[in-house]
Design a protein around this motif. Structure first.
Motif, PDB file in Angstrom:
ATOM      1  N   LEU A  32       5.435  18.109  27.484  1.00 48.04           N
ATOM      2  CA  LEU A  32       5.610  19.459  28.156  1.00 48.04           C
ATOM      3  C   LEU A  32       6.458  20.214  27.342  1.00 48.04           C
ATOM      4  CD1 LEU A  32       4.606  21.568  30.380  1.00 48.04           C
ATOM      5  CD2 LEU A  32       6.535  21.002  31.668  1.00 48.04           C
ATOM      6  N   GLU A  33       7.484  19.767  26.724  1.00 51.82           N
ATOM      7  CA  GLU A  33       8.542  20.175  25.595  1.00 51.82           C
ATOM      8  C   GLU A  33       7.658  20.664  24.297  1.00 51.82           C
ATOM      9  OE1 GLU A  33      12.690  18.671  25.004  1.00 51.82           O
ATOM     10  OE2 GLU A  33      11.718  18.502  22.880  1.00 51.82           O
ATOM     11  N   LYS A  34       6.822  19.867  24.096  1.00 51.86           N
ATOM     12  CA  LYS A  34       5.983  20.053  22.731  1.00 51.86           C
ATOM     13  C   LYS A  34       5.125  21.610  23.101  1.00 51.86           C
ATOM     14  CE  LYS A  34       5.428  15.642  21.092  1.00 51.86           C
ATOM     15  NZ  LYS A  34       4.082  14.213  21.341  1.00 51.86           N
ATOM     16  N   GLU A  35       4.438  21.392  24.304  1.00 50.08           N
ATOM     17  CA  GLU A  35       3.796  22.757  24.637  1.00 50.08           C
ATOM     18  C   GLU A  35       4.380  24.009  24.754  1.00 50.08           C
ATOM     19  OE1 GLU A  35       1.365  22.585  28.338  1.00 50.08           O
ATOM     20  OE2 GLU A  35       0.984  20.456  27.870  1.00 50.08           O
ATOM     21  N   TYR A  36       5.702  23.897  25.435  1.00 45.71           N
ATOM     22  CA  TYR A  36       6.685  24.973  25.473  1.00 45.71           C
ATOM     23  C   TYR A  36       6.844  25.295  24.305  1.00 45.71           C
ATOM     24  CZ  TYR A  36       8.200  25.667  30.620  1.00 45.71           C
ATOM     25  OH  TYR A  36       8.172  25.781  31.639  1.00 45.71           O
ATOM     26  N   LYS A  37       7.488  24.386  23.269  1.00 51.45           N
ATOM     27  CA  LYS A  37       7.976  24.879  22.105  1.00 51.45           C
ATOM     28  C   LYS A  37       6.949  25.813  21.165  1.00 51.45           C
ATOM     29  CE  LYS A  37      12.131  22.220  21.307  1.00 51.45           C
ATOM     30  NZ  LYS A  37      12.828  21.287  20.803  1.00 51.45           N
ATOM     31  N   SER A  38       5.689  25.029  21.300  1.00 48.40           N
ATOM     32  CA  SER A  38       4.670  25.632  20.340  1.00 48.40           C
ATOM     33  C   SER A  38       4.239  27.085  21.123  1.00 48.40           C
ATOM     34  CB  SER A  38       3.481  24.662  20.606  1.00 48.40           C
ATOM     35  OG  SER A  38       2.515  25.440  20.314  1.00 48.40           O
ATOM     36  N   TYR A  39       4.156  27.019  22.104  1.00 48.85           N
ATOM     37  CA  TYR A  39       3.823  28.353  23.042  1.00 48.85           C
ATOM     38  C   TYR A  39       4.735  29.424  22.510  1.00 48.85           C
ATOM     39  CZ  TYR A  39       1.632  31.751  26.279  1.00 48.85           C
ATOM     40  OH  TYR A  39       0.962  32.925  26.592  1.00 48.85           O
ATOM     41  N   LEU A  40       6.081  28.913  22.969  1.00 47.97           N
ATOM     42  CA  LEU A  40       7.267  30.226  22.989  1.00 47.97           C
ATOM     43  C   LEU A  40       7.300  30.539  21.394  1.00 47.97           C
ATOM     44  CD1 LEU A  40       9.739  28.873  25.557  1.00 47.97           C
ATOM     45  CD2 LEU A  40       8.121  30.729  25.824  1.00 47.97           C
ATOM     46  N   ARG A  41       7.310  29.708  20.537  1.00 49.67           N
ATOM     47  CA  ARG A  41       7.501  30.022  19.039  1.00 49.67           C
ATOM     48  C   ARG A  41       6.240  30.962  18.830  1.00 49.67           C
ATOM     49  NH1 ARG A  41       7.883  24.821  16.542  1.00 49.67           N
ATOM     50  NH2 ARG A  41      10.104  24.906  17.204  1.00 49.67           N
ATOM     51  N   LYS A  42       5.047  30.662  19.046  1.00 46.50           N
ATOM     52  CA  LYS A  42       3.921  31.281  18.460  1.00 46.50           C
ATOM     53  C   LYS A  42       3.855  32.764  19.196  1.00 46.50           C
ATOM     54  CE  LYS A  42      -0.365  30.314  19.382  1.00 46.50           C
ATOM     55  NZ  LYS A  42      -1.465  29.487  19.914  1.00 46.50           N
ATOM     56  N   SER A  43       4.094  32.742  20.627  1.00 44.57           N
ATOM     57  CA  SER A  43       3.732  34.031  21.223  1.00 44.57           C
ATOM     58  C   SER A  43       5.286  34.981  20.981  1.00 44.57           C
ATOM     59  CB  SER A  43       3.577  33.679  22.654  1.00 44.57           C
ATOM     60  OG  SER A  43       2.571  32.741  22.838  1.00 44.57           O
ATOM     61  N   PHE A  44       6.278  34.420  21.197  1.00 44.31           N
ATOM     62  CA  PHE A  44       7.325  35.191  21.195  1.00 44.31           C
ATOM     63  C   PHE A  44       8.710  35.004  20.159  1.00 44.31           C
ATOM     64  CE2 PHE A  44       5.769  34.363  25.561  1.00 44.31           C
ATOM     65  CZ  PHE A  44       5.205  35.676  25.959  1.00 44.31           C
ATOM     66  N   ASP A  45       8.330  33.988  19.418  1.00 45.20           N
ATOM     67  CA  ASP A  45       9.098  33.715  18.281  1.00 45.20           C
ATOM     68  C   ASP A  45      10.508  32.934  18.773  1.00 45.20           C
ATOM     69  OD1 ASP A  45       9.507  33.354  15.536  1.00 45.20           O
ATOM     70  OD2 ASP A  45      10.494  35.320  15.157  1.00 45.20           O
ATOM     71  N   ILE A  46      10.331  32.515  20.032  1.00 46.84           N
ATOM     72  CA  ILE A  46      11.555  31.884  20.664  1.00 46.84           C
ATOM     73  C   ILE A  46      11.771  30.261  20.375  1.00 46.84           C
ATOM     74  CG2 ILE A  46      12.211  31.039  22.906  1.00 46.84           C
ATOM     75  CD1 ILE A  46      11.544  33.840  23.917  1.00 46.84           C
ATOM     76  N   GLU A  47      13.034  29.884  19.926  1.00 51.65           N
ATOM     77  CA  GLU A  47      13.435  28.565  19.985  1.00 51.65           C
ATOM     78  C   GLU A  47      14.276  28.038  20.939  1.00 51.65           C
ATOM     79  OE1 GLU A  47      12.267  26.956  17.346  1.00 51.65           O
ATOM     80  OE2 GLU A  47      11.274  28.556  16.274  1.00 51.65           O
ATOM     81  N   PHE A  48      14.417  26.703  21.455  1.00 54.18           N
ATOM     82  CA  PHE A  48      15.309  26.375  22.227  1.00 54.18           C
ATOM     83  C   PHE A  48      15.608  24.589  21.906  1.00 54.18           C
ATOM     84  CE2 PHE A  48      12.573  23.554  25.033  1.00 54.18           C
ATOM     85  CZ  PHE A  48      11.190  24.375  24.784  1.00 54.18           C
ATOM     86  N   ASN A  49      16.412  24.157  22.431  1.00 50.75           N
ATOM     87  CA  ASN A  49      16.629  22.598  22.198  1.00 50.75           C
ATOM     88  C   ASN A  49      15.794  21.723  22.942  1.00 50.75           C
ATOM     89  OD1 ASN A  49      19.499  24.279  21.842  1.00 50.75           O
ATOM     90  ND2 ASN A  49      19.152  22.857  20.176  1.00 50.75           N
ATOM     91  N   ASN A  50      16.076  21.617  24.137  1.00 52.20           N
ATOM     92  CA  ASN A  50      15.366  20.715  24.796  1.00 52.20           C
ATOM     93  C   ASN A  50      14.727  21.363  26.328  1.00 52.20           C
ATOM     94  OD1 ASN A  50      16.337  18.274  23.556  1.00 52.20           O
ATOM     95  ND2 ASN A  50      18.272  18.975  24.161  1.00 52.20           N
ATOM     96  N   LEU A  51      13.733  20.587  26.770  1.00 49.66           N
ATOM     97  CA  LEU A  51      13.057  21.198  28.106  1.00 49.66           C
ATOM     98  C   LEU A  51      13.782  20.006  29.194  1.00 49.66           C
ATOM     99  CD1 LEU A  51      11.169  23.204  29.615  1.00 49.66           C
ATOM    100  CD2 LEU A  51       9.386  21.170  29.293  1.00 49.66           C
ATOM    101  N   PHE A  52      14.066  20.416  30.240  1.00 50.00           N
ATOM    102  CA  PHE A  52      14.386  19.303  31.222  1.00 50.00           C
ATOM    103  C   PHE A  52      13.122  19.634  32.470  1.00 50.00           C
ATOM    104  CE2 PHE A  52      19.127  19.770  30.288  1.00 50.00           C
ATOM    105  CZ  PHE A  52      19.044  18.956  29.152  1.00 50.00           C
ATOM    106  N   THR A  53      12.522  18.509  32.659  1.00 55.28           N
ATOM    107  CA  THR A  53      11.529  18.909  33.943  1.00 55.28           C
ATOM    108  C   THR A  53      12.358  18.276  34.998  1.00 55.28           C
ATOM    109  OG1 THR A  53      10.633  16.620  33.238  1.00 55.28           O
ATOM    110  CG2 THR A  53       9.632  18.521  32.387  1.00 55.28           C
ATOM    111  N   ILE A  54      12.237  19.133  36.021  1.00 52.39           N
ATOM    112  CA  ILE A  54      12.929  18.637  37.347  1.00 52.39           C
ATOM    113  C   ILE A  54      12.159  18.658  38.567  1.00 52.39           C
ATOM    114  CG2 ILE A  54      14.749  19.557  38.958  1.00 52.39           C
ATOM    115  CD1 ILE A  54      16.487  20.208  36.662  1.00 52.39           C
ATOM    116  N   THR A  55      12.097  17.523  39.296  1.00 50.89           N
ATOM    117  CA  THR A  55      11.458  17.430  40.558  1.00 50.89           C
ATOM    118  C   THR A  55      11.810  18.389  41.741  1.00 50.89           C
ATOM    119  OG1 THR A  55      10.816  15.294  40.032  1.00 50.89           O
ATOM    120  CG2 THR A  55      10.302  15.669  42.523  1.00 50.89           C
TER     121      THR A  55
END
Ligand code: SF4
Ligand code: SF4
Length: 316
Positions: free
Chosen positions: A188-211
């Motif tokens: 999911l982190e890969k998906e977030y990074k790719s989508y946010l970069r492509k669509s909004f030019d946004i960078e971030f470090n890590n994605l935390f998935t929480i139940t």
């Protein structure tokens, strides 16, 4: 709102004990500019509970005297507390790492204009909720307009170095929209990074998935929809022994706005006291807490399902 404590208090969750305390999570108050559906705090604009200066000083003393590595500030929106900056300034004098659980939109509120530069000055790690990269899903869970506002704030944070420079960490948090387990954090982190970069030019470090925890607003919604039992069955059937070894409460305590200490933020919300006679931060030491039995309930299965879940994402 349905009462959840009676539903989770009788448990067969295995016994667990604390190890060495490293992080204190401090709830500075339940007031928030948002009222998200999944909120386990029931936070919102009408809440009035707020940590006062005396209690903040008690927490600062505890952190310094016990050589705590990280102080994790949460709420509600922790920045609303009028002593937020005072607390950070005092803790940073002792080189204690600060985490701010930021909902992003708070930075658009009146009086918060200088917060981004304050974050940079103290190299505060930002952990920000963005439960999806699709606008309609975020707006459904967190309120209309929240997605666009969050994207604008993420851009602002990128512009001042967050998510880009080495010591300005920007992590995002994903939680599922409903009563299901989160998908793989790595994928999911890969998906977030790719989508946010492509669509909004946004960078971030890590994605935390929480139940999602089956307590408070989310737990009550499950009860209303007659899904509480099936969600608990899912959590229990996905139990992981390895995730149990890594539950966050072994190295963390949670402190409420009155200075009461709990094993974690979820126990704080359920008012499940720490085992033993001392419950206030002024009576607490690292030594007192070491090896103490952790107070558990059926909700603990939320931390041990699948790849595990903690305030820092998966635990395996
Ligand atoms: S922003 Fe966070 S604290 Fe505020 S209502 Fe949403 S989940 Fe709760
Ligand atoms: S809910 Fe709290 S006490 Fe239970 S396992 Fe998770 S962190 Fe530990």
């Amino acid at each position: 709102m349905h009462k959840i404590y009676p539903l989770i208090k009788n448990t067969n969750f295995p016994s667990i004990r604390r190890s060495c305390l490293k992080t204190i999570q401090v709830n500075l108050g339940y007031k928030c500019n948002q009222s998200c559906l999944h909120c386990h705090v029931n936070a919102g604009p009408k809440r009035r509970e707020m940590m006062d200066k005396k209690t903040i000083d008690n927490v600062i003393d505890f952190a310094i005297n016990n050589k705590i590595e990280s102080v994790d500030l949460t709420g509600g929106a922790p920045e609303i507390n009028k002593y937020f900056k005072y607390m950070v300034n005092e803790l940073r004098k002792h080189d204690i790492h600060i985490i701010d659980r930021c909902n992003l939109t708070i930075l658009n509120e009146d009086g918060m204009e200088d917060l981004p530069s304050f974050f940079v000055k103290h190299k505060i790690e930002i952990i920000a909720s963005l439960p999806c990269y699709i606008k309609k899903n975020v707006d459904r869970q967190r309120g209309k307009g929240v997605f666009d506002e969050s994207i604008n704030i993420l851009r602002l944070l990128n512009n001042i170095g967050y998510g880009v420079e080495k010591d300005l960490i920007l992590n995002l948090v994903y939680n599922p929209q409903g009563p299901v387990l989160p998908p793989s954090q790595i994928e999911l982190e890969k998906e977030y990074k790719s989508y946010l970069r492509k669509s909004f030019d946004i960078e971030f470090n890590n994605l935390f998935t929480i139940t999602n925890m089956p307590i408070n607003r989310f737990g009550s919604t499950l009860v209303s929809q007659d899904k509480f039992k099936s969600y608990m069955t899912l959590l229990k059937s996905s139990f992981s022994e390895k995730a149990k070894e890594n539950v966050m409460c072994k190295e963390l305590i949670s402190i409420d706005y009155n200075g009461n200490v709990f094993d974690c933020d979820f126990n704080q919300m359920l008012k499940m006291n720490l085992s033993g006679k001392e419950t206030h931060i002024t009576k607490m030491t690292k030594k007192y807490l070491h090896n103490r039995e952790i107070s558990t309930g059926d909700h603990c299965y939320g931390c041990t399902a699948g790849s595990g879940s903690s305030c820092g994402g998966t635990t395996i």
